[in-house]
Design a protein around this motif. Structure first.
Motif, PDB file in Angstrom:
ATOM      1  N   ARG A  13       0.876  -1.237  -0.024  1.00  0.00           N
ATOM      2  CA  ARG A  13      -0.122  -0.012   0.149  1.00  0.00           C
ATOM      3  C   ARG A  13       0.891   1.125  -0.165  1.00  0.00           C
ATOM      4  O   ARG A  13       1.781   1.375   0.709  1.00  0.00           O
ATOM      5  CB  ARG A  13      -0.757   0.000   1.051  1.00  0.00           C
ATOM      6  N   GLU A  17      -1.534   3.565   4.888  1.00  0.00           N
ATOM      7  CA  GLU A  17      -2.408   2.690   5.651  1.00  0.00           C
ATOM      8  C   GLU A  17      -1.770   1.517   6.313  1.00  0.00           C
ATOM      9  O   GLU A  17      -0.792   0.965   5.476  1.00  0.00           O
ATOM     10  CB  GLU A  17      -3.888   2.211   4.824  1.00  0.00           C
ATOM     11  N   GLU A  19      -1.179  -2.314   7.065  1.00  0.00           N
ATOM     12  CA  GLU A  19      -1.138  -3.248   6.121  1.00  0.00           C
ATOM     13  C   GLU A  19      -1.068  -4.586   6.942  1.00  0.00           C
ATOM     14  O   GLU A  19      -0.153  -4.691   7.703  1.00  0.00           O
ATOM     15  CB  GLU A  19      -0.324  -3.350   5.027  1.00  0.00           C
TER      16      GLU A  19
END
Length: 146
Positions: A13, A17, A19
């Motif tokens: 990602r 964010e 993960e």
């Protein structure tokens, strides 16, 4: 490193964010390798190296059960024709020796010989390849045809 496998081709990602890498590996194993319930056999998962633009970093997966690790490793041929791959993790010196043997291995394969690379030892037609004198005529170790 005996219990580790390296997974290649998994995208990270980029939006920052958090993960769940264990879930990512578990999904790959379930969907592509047809091996369910891998999650319970995984101790740790982490990305290797620095994040780079437009490059996929490998993921190291440490299994707590060697038999499950071997089951996953043996299923790696199911990843053929996908962007994913996996391999065993070896120390740097072993990787360097393997890399030096690759041209010899490719040359022998092109000649139709039976080739097997076990850790950092190359076997050609069932005989251990020795860099000084090799397994016989027709295989040269000085070719750079990678």
């Amino acid at each position: 490193m005996r219990d580790n496998l390296l997974f290649y081709g998994l995208a990270e990602r980029v939006d920052g964010e958090k993960e769940n890498s264990i879930a990512l590996i578990s999904d790959i194993c379930a969907d592509l390798l047809n091996i369910d319930d891998v999650r319970q056999y995984i101790d740790r998962v982490h990305w290797v190296g620095r994040r780079m633009h437009n490059k996929y970093r490998p993921i190291v997966v440490k299994f707590n059960n060697f038999n499950m690790r071997e089951e996953v490793r043996r299923a790696a041929n199911r990843l053929r024709n996908t962007r994913f791959a996996l391999s065993e993790q070896f120390p740097k010196d072993v990787n360097d020796r393997r890399k030096a043997l690759l041209p010899v291995m490719k040359s022998a394969k092109r000649q139709g010989r039976q080739v097997k690379l076990v850790k950092d030892v190359l076997y050609i037609d069932g005989r251990k390849y020795e860099a000084d004198h090799g397994p016989g005529p027709g295989v040269r170790g000085d070719q750079d045809d990678m």
